[in-house]
Design a protein around this motif. Structure first.
Motif, short mmCIF file in Angstrom:
data_model
loop_
_atom_site.label_atom_id
_atom_site.label_comp_id
_atom_site.label_asym_id
_atom_site.label_seq_id
_atom_site.Cartn_x
_atom_site.Cartn_y
_atom_site.Cartn_z
N ALA A 188 0.83 -1.20 0.00
CA ALA A 188 0.00 0.00 0.00
C ALA A 188 0.86 1.25 0.00
O ALA A 188 0.58 2.22 -0.71
CB ALA A 188 -0.93 0.00 1.20
N LEU A 189 1.94 1.23 0.78
CA LEU A 189 2.84 2.39 0.85
C LEU A 189 3.63 2.56 -0.44
O LEU A 189 3.78 3.68 -0.94
CB LEU A 189 3.79 2.24 2.04
CG LEU A 189 3.12 2.31 3.42
CD1 LEU A 189 4.11 1.90 4.51
CD2 LEU A 189 2.59 3.71 3.70
N LEU A 190 4.16 1.47 -0.97
CA LEU A 190 4.96 1.57 -2.18
C LEU A 190 4.14 2.00 -3.38
O LEU A 190 4.53 2.89 -4.14
CB LEU A 190 5.64 0.21 -2.47
CG LEU A 190 6.70 -0.24 -1.46
CD1 LEU A 190 7.19 -1.65 -1.81
CD2 LEU A 190 7.88 0.72 -1.41
N VAL A 191 2.98 1.38 -3.55
CA VAL A 191 2.11 1.73 -4.67
C VAL A 191 1.48 3.10 -4.45
O VAL A 191 1.42 3.94 -5.36
CB VAL A 191 1.02 0.66 -4.87
CG1 VAL A 191 -0.01 1.11 -5.90
CG2 VAL A 191 1.65 -0.66 -5.29
N GLY A 192 1.05 3.35 -3.23
CA GLY A 192 0.35 4.60 -2.93
C GLY A 192 1.21 5.83 -3.13
O GLY A 192 0.70 6.90 -3.50
N THR A 193 2.53 5.70 -2.91
CA THR A 193 3.43 6.85 -3.06
C THR A 193 4.22 6.81 -4.36
O THR A 193 5.13 7.60 -4.56
CB THR A 193 4.41 6.94 -1.88
OG1 THR A 193 5.19 5.73 -1.82
CG2 THR A 193 3.67 7.12 -0.56
N GLY A 194 3.89 5.88 -5.24
CA GLY A 194 4.54 5.82 -6.54
C GLY A 194 5.91 5.21 -6.53
O GLY A 194 6.68 5.35 -7.48
N ARG A 195 6.25 4.51 -5.46
CA ARG A 195 7.57 3.87 -5.41
C ARG A 195 7.63 2.61 -6.26
O ARG A 195 8.71 2.16 -6.59
CB ARG A 195 7.95 3.59 -3.95
CG ARG A 195 8.43 4.86 -3.24
CD ARG A 195 8.49 4.71 -1.74
NE ARG A 195 9.28 5.77 -1.11
CZ ARG A 195 8.82 7.00 -0.87
NH1 ARG A 195 7.58 7.31 -1.20
NH2 ARG A 195 9.61 7.90 -0.31
N ARG A 196 6.48 2.06 -6.58
CA ARG A 196 6.40 1.04 -7.62
C ARG A 196 5.02 1.12 -8.26
O ARG A 196 4.05 1.59 -7.65
CB ARG A 196 6.68 -0.36 -7.07
CG ARG A 196 5.56 -1.01 -6.30
CD ARG A 196 5.84 -2.51 -6.18
NE ARG A 196 4.87 -3.21 -5.35
CZ ARG A 196 3.67 -3.61 -5.78
NH1 ARG A 196 3.29 -3.37 -7.02
NH2 ARG A 196 2.85 -4.26 -4.96
N ALA A 197 4.96 0.67 -9.51
CA ALA A 197 3.69 0.69 -10.23
C ALA A 197 2.81 -0.47 -9.79
O ALA A 197 3.31 -1.55 -9.47
CB ALA A 197 3.94 0.60 -11.73
N PRO A 198 1.50 -0.27 -9.75
CA PRO A 198 0.61 -1.38 -9.39
C PRO A 198 0.55 -2.42 -10.50
O PRO A 198 0.71 -2.09 -11.67
CB PRO A 198 -0.74 -0.69 -9.19
CG PRO A 198 -0.67 0.52 -10.08
CD PRO A 198 0.76 0.97 -10.03
#
Length: 218
Positions: A188-198
């Motif tokens: 949730a944190l990685l995708v939510g902040t754009g650190r990885r693409a969903p």
């Protein structure tokens, strides 16, 4: 506020345990090596000390969620302040000097946080909030940067489950919506902040929220 100290201690411990070679690896922050990220953490620690020593008389204008401002685009690493951080990090030359400075200033920031009255009103970035809310907000900062630190270091310890869960709650508050229950807190944190693409499946699960991501908080 209770998670500030353990999340900050965990992040500084992870830095202390890095090898010299690790500092030359990419971080999860676009355009920054691990050494650049560690230099940024030193600046963050200084900000904590400055803010806790800057009391305010007026009523709070922000809380732990509204403290964060959401930018429209992810950072590219070309911002003047980002570029300055890279030059500062290079000036240290030896990783041990970065470790020493982070331990020195970071420990002081940790002590100041433990001594702070949660009800104290403090001023930073032209806003006013309680010290408790300010320190609670920084749990998200520490957790995201802990994820950035270990992004390409699989053997390094990551943030705690409690820090991940609380940071997800803060990010959901910023988003004004909950992430799907199928998302682990880290994802949730990685995708939510754009650190990885969903993934395609994650994007489908996000529904309308997908169109409002990433949340570039700063």
């Amino acid at each position: 506020m209770d998670l500030f100290s353990p999340s900050w201690t965990a992040l500084r411990t992870a830095v202390a345990e890095l090898s010299d070679e690790d500092f030359a690896q990419p971080s999860g922050c676009t355009g920054w090596l691990v050494r650049d990220l560690v230099c940024h953490l030193i600046i963050d620690a200084q900000d904590v000390l400055i803010t806790l020593a800057t009391p305010a008389d007026s009523e709070p204008t922000r809380d732990a969620v509204t403290y964060w401002e959401v930018a429209g685009t992810p950072p590219t690493g070309d911002d003047p302040l980002d570029a300055l951080t890279v030059r500062l990090a290079a000036a240290y030359q030896e990783p041990r000097l970065l470790k020493f400075h982070l331990d020195d200033v970071g420990s002081a920031a940790g002590r100041a946080a433990r001594l702070a009255d949660p009800a104290l009103r403090v001023s930073t970035r032209d806003v006013v909030l309680t010290a408790g809310d300010y320190l609670a907000a920084y749990v998200l900062e520490w957790t995201l940067h802990h994820l950035d630190l270990v992004a390409h270091l699989p053997d390094a310890a990551g943030p705690s489950a409690a820090a991940l869960a609380r940071s997800r709650e803060l990010l959901e508050g910023i988003a004004g919506a909950a992430f799907p229950a199928s998302f682990a807190d880290r994802d949730a944190l990685l995708v939510g902040t754009g650190r990885r693409a969903p993934t395609d499946a994650e994007r489908a699960a996000l529904g309308e929220l997908a169109g409002r991501l990433p949340l570039v908080v700063g």
